[in-house]
Design an enzyme around this catalytic site. Structure first.
Site, PDB file in Angstrom:
ATOM      1  N   HIS A   1       0.550  -1.522  -0.089  1.00 39.93           N
ATOM      2  CA  HIS A   1       0.223  -0.099  -0.148  1.00 39.93           C
ATOM      3  C   HIS A   1       0.922   1.124   0.415  1.00 39.93           C
ATOM      4  O   HIS A   1       0.305   2.069  -0.658  1.00 39.93           O
ATOM      5  CB  HIS A   1      -1.207   0.325   1.354  1.00 39.93           C
ATOM      6  CG  HIS A   1      -2.004   0.252   0.929  1.00 39.93           C
ATOM      7  ND1 HIS A   1      -2.331   2.169   0.308  1.00 39.93           N
ATOM      8  CD2 HIS A   1      -3.263   0.432   0.787  1.00 39.93           C
ATOM      9  CE1 HIS A   1      -3.595   2.205   0.315  1.00 39.93           C
ATOM     10  NE2 HIS A   1      -4.422   1.508   0.920  1.00 39.93           N
TER      11      HIS A   1
ATOM     12  N   TYR B   1     -14.677   5.917   8.107  1.00 36.64           N
ATOM     13  CA  TYR B   1     -13.468   6.632   7.108  1.00 36.64           C
ATOM     14  C   TYR B   1     -14.238   5.815   5.922  1.00 36.64           C
ATOM     15  O   TYR B   1     -14.289   4.681   5.680  1.00 36.64           O
ATOM     16  CB  TYR B   1     -12.912   5.706   6.986  1.00 36.64           C
ATOM     17  CG  TYR B   1     -11.034   5.988   6.733  1.00 36.64           C
ATOM     18  CD1 TYR B   1     -10.515   6.892   6.874  1.00 36.64           C
ATOM     19  CD2 TYR B   1     -10.824   5.853   5.335  1.00 36.64           C
ATOM     20  CE1 TYR B   1      -9.549   6.805   6.685  1.00 36.64           C
ATOM     21  CE2 TYR B   1      -9.669   6.412   4.711  1.00 36.64           C
ATOM     22  CZ  TYR B   1      -9.528   6.386   4.895  1.00 36.64           C
ATOM     23  OH  TYR B   1      -8.014   6.806   4.777  1.00 36.64           O
TER      24      TYR B   1
ATOM     25  N   THR C   1      -4.879  10.566  -0.557  1.00 41.93           N
ATOM     26  CA  THR C   1      -6.538  10.215  -0.136  1.00 41.93           C
ATOM     27  C   THR C   1      -6.770  11.172   0.896  1.00 41.93           C
ATOM     28  O   THR C   1      -5.772  11.646   1.569  1.00 41.93           O
ATOM     29  CB  THR C   1      -6.866   8.705  -0.028  1.00 41.93           C
ATOM     30  OG1 THR C   1      -6.055   8.727   1.559  1.00 41.93           O
ATOM     31  CG2 THR C   1      -6.611   7.384  -1.030  1.00 41.93           C
TER      32      THR C   1
END
Length: 787
Positions: free
Chosen positions: A476, A590, A603
């Site tokens: 990630h 979230y 993001t």
């Protein structure tokens, strides 16, 4: 030994007659071709840098400007408006009073180059101003302002066709919100989650923070925003990802599935499937490296470009462990992949003589690996568990045993590879006697596998199962899921519609039988204790994950959009209703939103649990009038859309507060407010996987060729992770995760609640539509009577 002989360029012997050279022309030819290919890549990279650097102009425009200015000068006019004279005054004496044509041409060329560069900077500044306009996002459909109309016309009518990175220097920088606005939005977001005394205490903390420490931290942050390209991204990458010492597997890495139906799912073995997927991925890499073959990503057709910085590290990238922090390493290019099969590692070259191997050749090489009977060396088969466990033991093990010798060479091969491939001995997929259970097992396998048969440090790993089904596992820190999803869509579309197979079931193309064998990587593992320890940690984590994947087929975005509601807002409100029914309350939610409208954006968080959404859920559950519930739902939907737009345009909450917290740590000061904000758990973490490359899919005739999306592990031990993808017009696929160790969560139960919540909301809204239609039908006969 034929390969070894060809690898030697020449041999020599000393005889009484002299030195006898024995040249291998084939080897020298390979060296020559390799050098040519290397220089071609250098020239291509240099060309692309020039094209990108002068955008929105083109290199050829310089010549046009020079010729135009020279023509006007020969007509006895000075289009430079005195610039050439100014330049002459600062040149050596021999140039100042010269009438030499060559010197005049040189001066004109120099002045015109300065003029040309000035025009480029001016155009780039205008483009940045255009891209900084975001009001279009907040306007209602059908009520577009004149300013936005002019802006759209300006965007469509300017500039030539861009390349992948052409817009990078013209993208606006992420703005730093006013601290008062961020605190106000934060208090509004937590209001439905706090009692009156709790909210009063939190308001007091926020006001104290703003009046004292907040403005001091804000000044440092604004200074960073002036100096850095993006005031969030580098800190986000370092402190959220690279400094985390917990396992990447489940906690950070995520997975992606193939389509619900694909050509490779009926293959007898995985060699052919890997050949197609590998070639598709390599073609995607070539498109990224050769920028002239790929366009930027856009919103609103070709109006709003998205930042493409994350694409740079897609291939040849790995995350190397450290004691305090990990490091992302990226290499310029790689001509091979590393394949794991039955506990062994192989280096598989996908280039030969400067060309990419054909699908049939890659299949041939893969079959060689499958047919290799050699057993793994001691400790080799479970070596990948080091990447699945805690980071500190892996860093220490790497430094002690993998810093020199054959272990270093083999580890370098893995880390420098374009990507990692696992040939899994199991069969996975969505068919069989238990399709629902198979789908859940398929997701768990992609998320963590056996905990040692994936290399979780690589930017992404492709997993090919025995029956030909496939998927990927992605790290990630280097990029977010939409970037990987973009690659995966291209790979699946290439598999299905471009490459394909012959009638006898093999990949297309010819085979060069002189291809060298895939190279077996060699290891010397002196101690297996740490490998076993990391495996135990990873296995406990994997066993605790409860994955549930299910397609919701009752309706999709087609029916939702007919109600004039955002599909994402509809789903998010449905998730709030489902969580309330599952847990009897609300939680901090979230939802990931991109900020790639800005340079190097990643993001932002959309806090989907709002006052409006909780009001709707309570009204529906308390049995209030349907008309009131519908009104509250519309308000909640509009509120969610506004929150999403604000997050996308740099007016979010969490990244700003995170950066303020980092500044406070650098200054060595404590903030009770920031400490409490950043310690709040996200018990419901959600994300939508976007379908981005619509031109690759004919959704009407081939709706099953879209990926089923992917998922991730739960963020909180007592919470849920929910990922969803809108598949075509009539299906939404959900990926739900939680932990077995928490008695309050159950992924299958929550999945059922999601389905019921979506159905109940549709029933509520459809009733309003039916009432409107019936009232119109009743009014028509009445009108006829009046006539």
């Amino acid at each position: 030994m034929a390969e070894a002989h060809q690898a030697v360029a020449f041999q020599f012997t000393i005889t009484p007659e002299g030195i006898d050279l024995q040249l291998s022309y084939q080897a020298l030819n390979q060296i020559y071709l390799s050098g040519v290919r290397s220089w071609k890549k250098r020239v291509s990279r240099m060309r692309n840098r020039v094209i990108k650097g002068v955008y929105p102009a083109s290199p050829s425009s310089w010549l046009f400007v020079v010729i135009a200015i020279l023509a006007t000068m020969y007509m006895r006019s000075d289009p430079s408006m005195g610039l050439i004279t100014k330049i002459q005054q600062h040149l050596p004496l021999r140039y100042t009073n010269t009438h030499n044509t060559e010197d005049t041409t040189a001066l004109v060329s120099l002045s015109n180059t300065l003029l040309w560069l000035s025009l480029i900077l001016a155009l780039r500044f205008c483009l940045k101003l255009l891209l900084s306009y975001h009001q279009w996002m907040f306007e209602q459909h059908g009520r577009v302002s004149n300013v936005t109309k002019v802006w759209v016309v300006s965007r469509f009518s300017t500039f030539r066709k861009p390349l992948l990175y052409s817009y990078q220097t013209s993208l606006p920088h992420l703005p730093v919100p006013a601290i008062r606005d961020t605190l106000s939005r934060y208090l509004q977001s937590v209001r439905p989650l706090l009692t009156d005394p709790e909210f009063k205490r939190m308001t007091k903390l926020a006001n104290h923070f703003e009046a004292n420490l907040g403005n001091r931290l804000q000044r440092y942050l604004r200074l960073k925003a002036l100096w850095a390209t993006n005031y969030v991204s580098d800190w986000w990458e370092e402190y959220i990802y690279l400094r985390s010492r917990c396992p990447l597997m489940v906690n950070s890495n995520y997975y992606g599935m193939v389509t619900s139906f694909s050509l490779n799912c009926s293959l007898e073995n995985c060699a052919k499937s890997f050949a197609i997927l590998s070639l598709s991925s390599r073609r995607a890499k070539l498109r990224i490296k050769n920028l002239s073959n790929i366009s930027p990503l856009f919103l609103l057709c070709t109006v709003i470009p998205l930042c493409a910085a994350q694409c740079e590290r897609m291939f040849n990238t790995t995350r190397t462990p450290g004691v305090e922090t990990d490091v992302l390493q990226h290499w310029q290019d790689s001509e091979f992949v590393v394949v794991y099969h039955k506990g062994r590692y192989f280096r598989l070259w996908v280039y030969r003589a400067g060309r990419l191997l054909s699908p049939r050749e890659i299949e041939h090489q893969m079959q060689r690996i499958l047919d290799d009977p050699s057993p793994p060396k001691p400790g080799e088969d479970k070596l990948g568990a080091l990447t699945a466990g805690d980071r500190i033991p892996w860093a220490q093990m790497r430094k002690q045993y993998f810093s020199s010798g054959i272990n270093k060479r083999s580890l370098d091969a893995i880390e420098r590879a374009a990507f990692f491939v696992t040939l899994d001995e199991e069969e996975q997929g969505m068919r069989g006697e238990d399709p629902a259970g198979n789908l859940d097992r398929y997701a768990k396998s992609l998320l963590h596998g056996k905990c040692y048969d994936r290399w979780f440090d690589k930017s992404f790993s492709i997993v090919i199962y025995k029956n030909g089904k496939s998927g990927l596992n992605a790290e990630h820190s280097w990029a977010d899921a939409p970037t990987v999803a973009h690659l995966w869509e291209y790979t699946l579309a290439t598999d299905a519609f471009q490459l394909g197979y012959t009638e006898d079931g093999h990949c297309k193309g010819e085979v060069d039988r002189s291809l060298p064998q895939p190279q077996r990587l060699v290891w010397d593992i002196p101690s297996e204790a740490q490998v076993c320890s990391s495996l135990a940690v990873a296995q406990a984590l994997a066993d605790d994950v409860d994955c549930h994947v299910f397609p919701f087929r009752d309706f999709g975005k087609g029916r939702i959009k007919k109600l004039r509601i955002s599909p994402d807002a509809y789903i998010q409100i449905g998730l709030q209703l489902a969580y309330y029914r599952d847990r009897g309350g609300f939680c901090l939610t979230y939802e990931a939103s991109m900020t790639r409208l800005f340079r190097e954006g990643r993001t932002e968080t959309v806090r989907s649990c709002s006052n409006e959404s909780t009001a709707f859920v309570k009204a529906l559950e308390d049995g209030e009038a349907e008309e009131q519930c519908r009104r509250l739902f519309r308000l909640a939907s509009e509120r969610h859309q506004n929150l999403y737009r604000m997050a996308m345009t740099g007016a979010g909450i969490d990244r700003h507060l995170f950066c303020l917290y980092v500044v406070s740590k650098y200054l060595g000061v404590e903030s009770p407010f920031l400490k409490e904000v950043l310690s709040e758990p996200w018990r419901l973490s959600t994300s939508q996987t976007p379908v981005q490359q619509m031109e690759l899919f004919d959704l009407k005739n081939h709706p099953d060729f879209i990926s089923l999306g992917g998922g991730f592990g739960p963020v909180a031990d007592d919470g849920y992770g929910v990922s969803y993808i809108i598949v075509g017009e009539d299906m939404i696929n959900f990926h739900v995760s939680s932990k077995y160790s928490c008695s309050d969560t159950d992924s299958h139960r929550f999945g059922a609640q999601i389905s019921k919540a979506l159905q109940d909301i549709m029933t509520l809204l459809s009733a309003d539509t039916k009432t409107s239609l019936s009232s119109k039908g009743a009014a028509q006969p009445q009108a006829k009577k009046l006539l």
